[in-house]
Design an enzyme around this catalytic site. Structure first.
Site, PDB file in Angstrom:
ATOM      1  N   SER A  77       0.798  -1.238   0.000  1.00 11.82           N
ATOM      2  CA  SER A  77       0.000   0.000   0.000  1.00 11.82           C
ATOM      3  C   SER A  77       0.827   1.282   0.000  1.00 11.82           C
ATOM      4  O   SER A  77       0.270   2.368  -0.171  1.00 11.82           O
ATOM      5  CB  SER A  77      -0.947   0.004   1.205  1.00 11.82           C
ATOM      6  N   LYS A 116       0.314   3.725  -2.770  1.00 17.19           N
ATOM      7  CA  LYS A 116      -0.681   4.800  -2.765  1.00 17.19           C
ATOM      8  C   LYS A 116      -0.049   6.179  -2.589  1.00 17.19           C
ATOM      9  O   LYS A 116      -0.692   7.194  -2.902  1.00 17.19           O
ATOM     10  CB  LYS A 116      -1.715   4.549  -1.670  1.00 17.19           C
ATOM     11  N   SER A 136      -5.878   4.057   3.857  1.00 18.58           N
ATOM     12  CA  SER A 136      -5.332   3.172   2.841  1.00 18.58           C
ATOM     13  C   SER A 136      -6.421   2.513   2.001  1.00 18.58           C
ATOM     14  O   SER A 136      -6.388   1.302   1.742  1.00 18.58           O
ATOM     15  CB  SER A 136      -4.458   2.093   3.505  1.00 18.58           C
ATOM     16  N   LYS A 193       3.051   6.545   5.097  1.00 15.92           N
ATOM     17  CA  LYS A 193       2.201   5.444   4.655  1.00 15.92           C
ATOM     18  C   LYS A 193       2.784   4.084   5.003  1.00 15.92           C
ATOM     19  O   LYS A 193       3.964   3.827   4.775  1.00 15.92           O
ATOM     20  CB  LYS A 193       2.006   5.529   3.127  1.00 15.92           C
TER      21      LYS A 193
END
Length: 347
Positions: A24, A27, A87, A191
């Site tokens: 993720s 992203k 997320s 993140k």
């Protein structure tokens, strides 16, 4: 990997060129691309997109999500908050389809942007990092580049969308799994990532007294390993090094030569607060050198990134931080070209 963004210096690095699957953390590139489009006037936080039938079939109920449905329009701002805070896989796909017409178009834009900013060993196959048989990969070096470009190019958007504790959408409250925000002073993201193939990873950042650090941890076997390592690395980065402030954000650093311009030079200013970083207790005088390919060609707009300040500290490899044009320089008219030509004869 640990990088001091304010000096450009790498404070710690181990296998920073080794490829891994970012999960993720992918992203972040989707968010960065959206920031680029917003600042370029090609995307508005207030415009809305609907979830397509195809996106609904593939992503409703799949992985981390915002629980988007086909029945309601969602603003770009809300989609980005879902991507950066909880997320949301579904939000990344809806944004990609809405802004680029298809996921494939968006992914192509992601890879083009990665090449543009110097991510030389990365490739993206999805907008959200879902497992894709290894087509999506990156390195710690490249993620540090991505974080640097996002924070320096879009500081206001970064502050608005990152570092939140979570979000509530459609009455469903979800928490951000960022391991350092709230635990490390000055932390504000960025993140996490996890899949069974990728393990646990984190791209993080924190700022104290104008000094910003960026860190990457990847392929950890458990979330606790990742979280503890992230906190420890950040605290060590702030505690084990001393810094000397060289220039404030927007501070005058020097001049660059300009060709065919209304003036022959342009002032260069700091893109952000610039520091020199030293191991704690070390006293040294940094050697500073302005680097650019020149002379620069007019016209130039104010705020263009045209040069770098090289900071050389004894015992460490030199690092570079960006410099911007401090004012605009239009093209020279006929009279100005004549004057510049005469002045050039006496240089």
């Amino acid at each position: 990997m640990l990088v001091d963004l304010s000096s450009g210096q790498v404070l710690f690095s181990r296998e920073a060129e080794r490829r891994f699957m970012p999960a993720s953390i992918t992203k972040v590139m989707t968010a960065f691309l959206a920031f680029e489009l917003i600042d370029g006037g090609k995307l508005s936080p207030g415009q809305s997109y609907m979830m397509s039938e195809n996106a609904y079939r593939e992503w409703y109920g799949k992985g981390s999500r915002m629980f988007l449905d086909r029945s309601e329009p969602v603003t770009v701002e809300t989609l980005l908050l879902g991507i950066t805070s909880v997320s949301a896989n579904d939000a990344a796909v809806v944004l990609a389809e809405g802004a680029a017409g298809s996921v494939d178009n968006w992914v192509a834009m992601m890879n083009a942007k990665a090449r543009e900013i110097g991510m030389t060993d990365s490739h993206f196959g999805t907008p959200n990092g879902w497992m894709d048989e290894g087509r999506t990969f990156t390195t710690a070096n490249d993620l540090a580049v991505l974080a640097r470009e996002m924070i320096t190019r879009h500081p206001d958007l970064y502050r608005f969308y990152f570092g939140r504790e979570g979000m509530t959408y459609r009455g469903i409250a979800q928490a951000n799994h960022d391991p350092i925000t709230g635990r490390v002073k000055g932390a504000d993201g960025i993140k996490t990532g996890f899949t069974n193939q990728a393990g646990y990873g984190f791209l993080g950042s924190a700022e104290r007294d104008g000094r910003r650090l960026i860190m990457v941890a990847a392929t950890a076997p458990t979330p606790r390993d990742r979280n503890d390592a992230s906190v420890a690395m950040m605290e060590w980065g702030f505690d084990a090094f001393d810094t000397r402030k060289l220039y404030a954000r927007g501070g005058y650093v020097g001049e660059a030569l300009v060709q065919e311009g209304a003036r022959s030079t342009v002032p260069l200013v700091a893109a952000g607060s610039i520091h020199a970083t030293f191991p704690e207790g070390v006293k040294a005088t940094p050697r500073l050198t302005i680097r650019y390919e020149g002379p620069l060609e007019a016209p130039l707009e104010e705020g263009e990134r045209v040069a770098e300040l090289e900071i050389a500290v004894e015992g460490a490899p030199p690092s570079r931080v960006p410099l911007l044009t401090g004012e605009a320089v239009p093209q020279a008219n006929t009279w100005q070209r004549l004057v510049n030509g005469v002045v050039g004869l006496f240089r």
